[in-house]
Scaffold this active site. Structure first.
Site, mmCIF file in Angstrom:
data_model
loop_
_atom_site.group_PDB
_atom_site.id
_atom_site.type_symbol
_atom_site.label_atom_id
_atom_site.label_comp_id
_atom_site.label_asym_id
_atom_site.label_seq_id
_atom_site.Cartn_x
_atom_site.Cartn_y
_atom_site.Cartn_z
ATOM 1 N N ASP A 190 -20.981 4.065 29.556
ATOM 2 C CA ASP A 190 -22.371 4.268 29.138
ATOM 3 C C ASP A 190 -22.527 3.915 27.656
ATOM 4 O O ASP A 190 -23.627 3.991 27.110
ATOM 5 C CB ASP A 190 -22.881 5.678 29.473
ATOM 6 C CG ASP A 190 -22.116 6.783 28.780
ATOM 7 O OD1 ASP A 190 -21.118 6.489 28.105
ATOM 8 O OD2 ASP A 190 -22.534 7.953 28.905
ATOM 9 N N SER A 191 -21.431 3.463 27.022
ATOM 10 C CA SER A 191 -21.516 2.815 25.704
ATOM 11 C C SER A 191 -22.424 1.588 25.823
ATOM 12 O O SER A 191 -22.861 1.026 24.809
ATOM 13 C CB SER A 191 -20.126 2.406 25.212
ATOM 14 O OG SER A 191 -19.443 1.679 26.212
ATOM 15 N N ASP B 189 -19.317 4.752 34.540
ATOM 16 C CA ASP B 189 -19.671 6.030 33.924
ATOM 17 C C ASP B 189 -20.868 6.674 34.616
ATOM 18 O O ASP B 189 -21.853 5.996 34.925
ATOM 19 C CB ASP B 189 -20.066 5.806 32.454
ATOM 20 C CG ASP B 189 -18.977 6.263 31.503
ATOM 21 O OD1 ASP B 189 -18.087 7.031 31.916
ATOM 22 O OD2 ASP B 189 -19.015 5.824 30.338
ATOM 23 N N LYS C 273 -16.553 7.916 36.223
ATOM 24 C CA LYS C 273 -16.041 8.722 35.101
ATOM 25 C C LYS C 273 -17.148 9.659 34.648
ATOM 26 O O LYS C 273 -18.312 9.270 34.610
ATOM 27 C CB LYS C 273 -15.598 7.816 33.941
ATOM 28 C CG LYS C 273 -15.167 8.606 32.688
ATOM 29 C CD LYS C 273 -14.438 7.763 31.679
ATOM 30 C CE LYS C 273 -15.302 6.986 30.735
ATOM 31 N NZ LYS C 273 -16.255 7.815 29.953
ATOM 32 N N GLU D 133 -17.901 13.176 31.781
ATOM 33 C CA GLU D 133 -17.423 13.852 30.579
ATOM 34 C C GLU D 133 -17.359 15.367 30.784
ATOM 35 O O GLU D 133 -18.240 15.941 31.433
ATOM 36 C CB GLU D 133 -18.364 13.520 29.403
ATOM 37 C CG GLU D 133 -18.398 12.042 29.068
ATOM 38 C CD GLU D 133 -19.298 11.712 27.895
ATOM 39 O OE1 GLU D 133 -19.847 12.634 27.243
ATOM 40 O OE2 GLU D 133 -19.465 10.504 27.620
ATOM 41 N N GLU E 295 -10.638 10.956 23.932
ATOM 42 C CA GLU E 295 -11.304 10.189 22.869
ATOM 43 C C GLU E 295 -11.277 10.970 21.558
ATOM 44 O O GLU E 295 -11.649 12.159 21.507
ATOM 45 C CB GLU E 295 -12.757 9.885 23.277
ATOM 46 C CG GLU E 295 -13.504 9.111 22.196
ATOM 47 C CD GLU E 295 -14.833 8.508 22.660
ATOM 48 O OE1 GLU E 295 -15.177 8.610 23.855
ATOM 49 O OE2 GLU E 295 -15.509 7.918 21.798
HETATM 50 O O1 KIV Z 1 -18.735 4.610 27.463
HETATM 51 C C1 KIV Z 1 -17.619 4.211 27.105
HETATM 52 O O2 KIV Z 1 -17.400 3.055 26.730
HETATM 53 C C2 KIV Z 1 -16.530 5.188 27.117
HETATM 54 C C3 KIV Z 1 -15.275 4.812 26.394
HETATM 55 C C4 KIV Z 1 -15.486 4.961 24.939
HETATM 56 C C5 KIV Z 1 -14.115 5.579 26.870
HETATM 57 O O3 KIV Z 1 -16.665 6.243 27.648
#
Ligand code: KIV
Length: 275
Positions: free
Chosen positions: A44-45, A83, A113, A115, A182
């Protein structure tokens, strides 16, 4: 060879390191796949490096589905992890399972993924029970940026360090197949790595993790809004792009592009008939 969650388990068993990068589109996914990356994270970056938001909070399920599908089409061998965006799983176990299912079904993810630690263990367990592999994410979890009060290294006090280890164990017990760490002190990340039997994937967590992940725009020098200390720049692609774009502007202005070799021909007799 197609990488799966079994690749992750085997890597931990055999002490082989896992190389993971983010990607958000087909052509980047293809290049990473051809380079032998084991897993691609549609992070989600995306919110920061693709959509230009200040944080990841505005990223939607539709965004993740759209980019997940594109990456899945380019990743022949790499495991595609997508994510779960902010508020797609925190709200309830039910929401978590439904949204993880959408990422698999519509976004073509091969794992999701999310958090958090013990507080999302029930969600992780339910998603795993639905047949969906889950990667955890601990330490600096960007969806909680407002609770953290900024981008800070996590786990520095005894209590925070203990909690990190307990959270990693809670994710393992809930069935997660791996966990991202992280912005965690390297020695603490190494302790977490020893404490769990699932692979840890570090980003700003030192070399003692079982694998590493980076945002690809960071490692290629394509994103300069902020560059964390943990980023190694492997190429200056941003500068190469800026130079190429500027040369294009100049050549279009000067009329030197397109040249003969970029141009399609037509027979003179056809042209003559037009006048
Ligand atoms: O969203 C993302 O790119 C991430 C990485 C920084 C692990 O969660």
């Amino acid at each position: 060879m197609k990488h799966t969650v079994s690749t992750f388990a085997e890597a931990k068993r055999k002490g082989k390191r896992i190389a993971m990068l983010t990607a958000y589109d087909y052509s980047t996914a293809r290049l990473e796949d051809e380079a032998g990356i084991h897993a691609i994270l549609v992070g989600d970056s995306l919110g920061n490096v693709v959509l230009g938001y200040e944080d990841t909070l505005s990223v939607t399920m539709e965004d993740m589905i759209h980019h997940g599908r594109a990456v899945a089409r380019g990743a022949k061998n790499a495991l595609v992890v997508v994510d779960m965006p902010f508020m797609s799983y925190q709200t309830s176990v039910y929401d978590a399972v439904v949204n993880a299912g959408r990422l698999m079904k519509e976004g073509r993810a091969q794992a999701v993924k999310l958090e958090g630690g013990a507080e999302v263990a029930a969600q992780v367990k339910a998603i795993v029970e639905a047949g969906i592999p889950v990667m955890g994410h601990l330490g600096l979890t960007p969806q909680s940026i407002n609770a953290f009060g900024g981008f800070k290294v996590q786990g520095k006090t005894e209590a925070a360090a203990r909690k990190l280890i307990e959270d990693a164990k809670a994710l393992e017990a809930a069935g997660a197949f791996s966990v991202v760490l992280e912005c965690v002190p390297a020695k603490l990340a190494a302790k977490v790595t020893e404490a769990v039997s699932i692979p840890t994937i570090g980003i700003g967590a030192g070399a003692g993790c079982d694998g590493q992940v980076l945002v690809y725009q960071d490692m290629l020098g394509m994103f300069s809004d902020f560059t964390p200390k943990f980023v190694k720049r492997y190429a200056n692609v941003g500068e190469a792009m800026r130079e190429a774009f500027a040369t294009y502007v100049d050549e279009v202005g000067a009329g030197t592009f397109p040249a003969e070799e970029h141009t399609y021909a037509i027979a003179d007799e056809v042209l003559e008939k037009l006048y």
